[in-house]
Write an enzyme that holds these catalytic residues in place. Sequence first.
Site, PDB file in Angstrom:
ATOM      1  N   LEU A  17       0.818  -1.205   0.000  1.00 49.66           N
ATOM      2  CA  LEU A  17       0.000   0.000   0.000  1.00 49.66           C
ATOM      3  C   LEU A  17       0.856   1.261   0.000  1.00 49.66           C
ATOM      4  O   LEU A  17       0.547   2.229  -0.704  1.00 49.66           O
ATOM      5  CB  LEU A  17      -0.923   0.002   1.227  1.00 49.66           C
ATOM      6  CG  LEU A  17      -2.181  -0.857   1.130  1.00 49.66           C
ATOM      7  CD1 LEU A  17      -2.787  -1.066   2.518  1.00 49.66           C
ATOM      8  CD2 LEU A  17      -3.196  -0.218   0.199  1.00 49.66           C
ATOM      9  N   ASP A  36      11.732   2.985   3.607  1.00 46.45           N
ATOM     10  CA  ASP A  36      11.594   1.577   3.963  1.00 46.45           C
ATOM     11  C   ASP A  36      12.829   1.195   4.779  1.00 46.45           C
ATOM     12  O   ASP A  36      13.818   1.936   4.810  1.00 46.45           O
ATOM     13  CB  ASP A  36      11.486   0.697   2.705  1.00 46.45           C
ATOM     14  CG  ASP A  36      10.900  -0.675   3.001  1.00 46.45           C
ATOM     15  OD1 ASP A  36       9.665  -0.834   2.887  1.00 46.45           O
ATOM     16  OD2 ASP A  36      11.667  -1.587   3.366  1.00 46.45           O
ATOM     17  N   ASN A  89       2.402   5.403   6.779  1.00 41.51           N
ATOM     18  CA  ASN A  89       1.977   4.062   6.392  1.00 41.51           C
ATOM     19  C   ASN A  89       2.804   2.951   7.024  1.00 41.51           C
ATOM     20  O   ASN A  89       2.362   1.802   7.061  1.00 41.51           O
ATOM     21  CB  ASN A  89       2.046   3.934   4.867  1.00 41.51           C
ATOM     22  CG  ASN A  89       1.734   2.538   4.383  1.00 41.51           C
ATOM     23  OD1 ASN A  89       0.580   2.126   4.355  1.00 41.51           O
ATOM     24  ND2 ASN A  89       2.767   1.780   4.027  1.00 41.51           N
ATOM     25  N   TYR A 155      -1.517  -4.846  17.117  1.00 41.23           N
ATOM     26  CA  TYR A 155      -1.853  -4.114  15.900  1.00 41.23           C
ATOM     27  C   TYR A 155      -3.169  -3.349  16.044  1.00 41.23           C
ATOM     28  O   TYR A 155      -3.268  -2.171  15.701  1.00 41.23           O
ATOM     29  CB  TYR A 155      -1.928  -5.111  14.745  1.00 41.23           C
ATOM     30  CG  TYR A 155      -2.298  -4.538  13.400  1.00 41.23           C
ATOM     31  CD1 TYR A 155      -1.364  -3.822  12.652  1.00 41.23           C
ATOM     32  CD2 TYR A 155      -3.565  -4.739  12.858  1.00 41.23           C
ATOM     33  CE1 TYR A 155      -1.691  -3.318  11.401  1.00 41.23           C
ATOM     34  CE2 TYR A 155      -3.894  -4.248  11.613  1.00 41.23           C
ATOM     35  CZ  TYR A 155      -2.959  -3.529  10.891  1.00 41.23           C
ATOM     36  OH  TYR A 155      -3.290  -3.030   9.661  1.00 41.23           O
ATOM     37  N   LYS A 159      -3.587   0.699  15.930  1.00 42.17           N
ATOM     38  CA  LYS A 159      -4.410   1.332  14.892  1.00 42.17           C
ATOM     39  C   LYS A 159      -5.576   2.118  15.491  1.00 42.17           C
ATOM     40  O   LYS A 159      -5.960   3.167  14.965  1.00 42.17           O
ATOM     41  CB  LYS A 159      -4.918   0.276  13.908  1.00 42.17           C
ATOM     42  CG  LYS A 159      -3.835  -0.307  13.004  1.00 42.17           C
ATOM     43  CD  LYS A 159      -3.131   0.771  12.197  1.00 42.17           C
ATOM     44  CE  LYS A 159      -2.270   0.188  11.088  1.00 42.17           C
ATOM     45  NZ  LYS A 159      -1.538   1.238  10.333  1.00 42.17           N
ATOM     46  N   THR A 189      -3.539  -7.668   0.050  1.00 43.84           N
ATOM     47  CA  THR A 189      -2.132  -7.586   0.430  1.00 43.84           C
ATOM     48  C   THR A 189      -1.672  -8.960   0.897  1.00 43.84           C
ATOM     49  O   THR A 189      -2.435  -9.929   0.888  1.00 43.84           O
ATOM     50  CB  THR A 189      -1.934  -6.562   1.557  1.00 43.84           C
ATOM     51  OG1 THR A 189      -2.656  -7.027   2.716  1.00 43.84           O
ATOM     52  CG2 THR A 189      -2.450  -5.189   1.149  1.00 43.84           C
TER      53      THR A 189
END
Length: 304
Positions: A17, A36, A89, A155, A159, A189
Site C-alpha cells: 500500500l 523503507d 503508512n 496491531y 491502529k 495484500t
Amino acid sequence: MELSGKVAVVTGSGRGLGLAYARALGAAGASVVVNDVDEQAVADAVSAVQAAGGKAVGVTAAVGSTEAAEALIAAAVEHFGRLDVLVTNAGILRDKVLWKMSDDDFDDVVRVHLRGTFTCARAAAVRMREQGEGGRIVLVGSPAGQRGNFGQTNYAAAKAGIVAMARTWAMELARADITVNAVIPVAATEMTRTIPAFAPAIEEAERTGEPLPRWMRRGEGLGTVDDVTGLVTYLASDASAGVTGQAIGLGGDRLALWAHPKEKAHAFQDGGWSADDIAASWAAGVGAEPETFGIPAPRPPAGA
C-alpha cells in the site's frame, strides 16, 4: 487531482500500500520522499515514483524513533525545499493470541505503528507550522483498529490509537490550516490473501489480470492496493481543505465514513446505580442491543 509543487513524505513505501500511495502522489505531480527499512526496496520505490511522473528521493530507516522522523522531514526540505503532505503508512505485524504474545511482539508493533506515527507527525507539524502555509497529515488505520481482530492485540490497539490521534491533532492543528485524517484501507495484500474466503479469488485475479469479483469489491469492500490511492491523493490535495478529524475507509468499490465512538444508549436512576441495579436492568435497558466486535467474516456468494 493536481499536486504539482507539493512535497510529500510516505513512510513504509517500499512495497504494498505504501508504494501505491507514493506512486499515485508522484503521478499527480508531487515530489515524494519514500521510506523503507530495506535499501533495495527504497531504490526500487524511487524508480517507481519517477516512472509514474514524479520526483523522488529515498530514506532507508526504521520508523519509530525521533531521529528517523526528523531525517524524513529533513530529506523533504533538503531535496525539495518544503513539506506539504505526510502519509504515515509504515507498519509491521507480530500476530499472536494474548496468552502467547511476548513483550517484544507487543512493543515492536506499537513502536512502529503508534510511536512512529506520533514521531513523524510531530516532526511534520513542526515544519508545516514554521512554513505557515498549512498542510495535510494522512494517518493510516485499519479495520482491526475500528473493530478488533483475533490475534492482533498489538496491531489493533496501535491502529485504534492512530485514529484517536487523528481526532486530537485535527483540533490542535486547525488554526495552522493543517488537516489530519485517518484512512482505513482494505486491499489485497500479503495479509488478506491468507484469508481462505479471499485467497482463490485473489490468486485468480492475479493470474488472469481480471478485476476481483463484484462480491469482494462491493460486498466486502476489498480491491487492489491501487484502489485505495484515490483517497490518499484526495486528502493530500487542496480539494480536501474542509475535511479533517475523519476516519475514511476505501476498498474496492466502497468508500465509507467511519463513525466516531458515541453513546448508543443511556438510562437514568435517581441516586445512582448500584451493581444490583445494573444487573437487574441491563438486559432490558442499556444493554438490550450490545455492540458487535471483530471484523465480520467474509460472505462469498454460493458457488464463488
